[in-house]
Design a protein around this motif. Structure first.
Motif, PDB file in Angstrom:
ATOM      1  N   PRO A   5       0.859  -1.077   0.115  1.00  0.00           N
ATOM      2  CA  PRO A   5      -0.040   0.061  -0.031  1.00  0.00           C
ATOM      3  C   PRO A   5       0.873   1.148  -0.041  1.00  0.00           C
ATOM      4  O   PRO A   5       0.680   2.416  -0.619  1.00  0.00           O
ATOM      5  N   THR A  24      -3.476  -0.536  -9.992  1.00  0.00           N
ATOM      6  CA  THR A  24      -3.514   0.272  -8.346  1.00  0.00           C
ATOM      7  C   THR A  24      -4.718   1.140  -8.237  1.00  0.00           C
ATOM      8  O   THR A  24      -5.140   1.669  -7.051  1.00  0.00           O
ATOM      9  N   GLU A  74      -8.194   4.414  -4.696  1.00  0.00           N
ATOM     10  CA  GLU A  74      -7.464   3.356  -4.997  1.00  0.00           C
ATOM     11  C   GLU A  74      -8.355   2.129  -5.168  1.00  0.00           C
ATOM     12  O   GLU A  74      -9.384   2.140  -5.139  1.00  0.00           O
ATOM     13  N   TRP A  75      -7.672   1.223  -5.745  1.00  0.00           N
ATOM     14  CA  TRP A  75      -8.444  -0.135  -6.287  1.00  0.00           C
ATOM     15  C   TRP A  75      -8.790  -0.827  -5.010  1.00  0.00           C
ATOM     16  O   TRP A  75      -8.268  -1.043  -4.116  1.00  0.00           O
ATOM     17  N   GLN A 100     -11.121  -4.205  -3.266  1.00  0.00           N
ATOM     18  CA  GLN A 100     -11.814  -5.709  -3.648  1.00  0.00           C
ATOM     19  C   GLN A 100     -13.289  -5.722  -2.942  1.00  0.00           C
ATOM     20  O   GLN A 100     -13.353  -5.140  -1.815  1.00  0.00           O
ATOM     21  N   ALA A 155      -6.268  -2.282  -0.456  1.00  0.00           N
ATOM     22  CA  ALA A 155      -4.959  -3.204  -0.537  1.00  0.00           C
ATOM     23  C   ALA A 155      -4.316  -3.505   0.660  1.00  0.00           C
ATOM     24  O   ALA A 155      -3.872  -4.544   0.939  1.00  0.00           O
ATOM     25  N   ASP A 156      -4.530  -2.635   1.892  1.00  0.00           N
ATOM     26  CA  ASP A 156      -3.955  -2.923   3.062  1.00  0.00           C
ATOM     27  C   ASP A 156      -5.033  -3.757   4.175  1.00  0.00           C
ATOM     28  O   ASP A 156      -4.677  -3.648   5.096  1.00  0.00           O
TER      29      ASP A 156
END
Length: 236
Positions: free
Chosen positions: A3, A57, A104-105, A107, A163-164
């Motif tokens: 990240p 990203t 930011e990407w 999920q 991401a983190d």
């Protein structure tokens, strides 16, 4: 890529991406420019489509018509310290009432986990108290300033993972589409008066990926009704 590396490298990507967006760009112009630069389609909802950057990203949320875009951007910025909203790299209003957000990407997360996060927000739980205070303040302003602003959206798909591995909530604010579009057909003069034409030019081009398909004849009728109302307003 960690990240920290994403956040360190992304400003260059964002600057390069924004350089592709002309000052008078529409949602269509932005989509075509990003696709030509190697971004790829990665999703669509009722109000916007999403593209993913070549390095994976960053996501671009592109809407033809989204009055709540500035309020969502304000939430992401003002709640940055909570780490419970997406990292917003850039926000641009687009010609015709569209909206571009570069963030930011993220999920998806399992539905029970997403529902629990929404429940914590609804309960004003301690772990989301700062976030909830900001949400309520900005949403109150949106309700006061925007015609046809909807309630908070508790769709589980709005809770995602960064991401983190942290949970974030996105797209809480939205226009009350069914009411707005029904009113536009029944009383186009009211909509034409309350939402100026430059801010709703592409009102009939939202994707409606979840609620659609939207009948082309009905779309055309809506455009005609609003254009006629604009003509009446301009002649008075």
């Amino acid at each position: 890529m960690t990240p920290e590396e994403v956040h360190r490298e992304t400003p260059t990507l964002i600057m390069e991406t924004l350089a592709l967006v002309e000052a008078d760009a529409t949602h269509g112009d932005v989509e075509q420019a990003l696709l030509a630069a190697g971004w790829t389609p990665c999703g669509a909802g009722d109000w916007a489509i999403a593209l993913r950057s070549p390095d994976g990203t960053t996501a671009a949320r592109i809407s033809p018509f989204d009055p709540t875009g500035p309020y969502t951007a304000a939430l992401y910025r003002e709640a940055t310290h909570t780490r419970q909203v997406p990292v917003l790299f850039a926000h641009r209003r687009l010609t015709g009432g569209g909206d571009l957000q570069l963030m930011e990407w993220l999920q998806p997360v399992p539905q029970p986990e997403a529902a629990a996060f929404h429940q914590a927000i609804s309960n004003h739980s301690p772990e989301v108290a700062d976030l909830v205070d900001i949400i309520r303040r900005i949403h109150t302003r949106a309700l006061e300033e925007l015609p046809w602003c909807g309630p908070l959206d508790d769709n589980p798909s709005n809770v995602m993972r960064g991401a983190d591995n942290r949970l974030v909530v996105a797209d809480l604010f939205y226009a009350d589409g069914p009411n707005l579009y029904a009113t536009a057909l029944k009383d186009p003069d009211l909509v034409a008066t309350r939402i100026p034409e430059p801010e709703r030019r592409y009102l009939t081009e939202i994707p409606l990926a979840a609620s659609g398909p939207w009948d082309p004849i009905e779309r055309a009728a809506l455009r005609t009704a609003l254009a006629t109302a604009d003509s009446r307003n301009n002649s008075t």
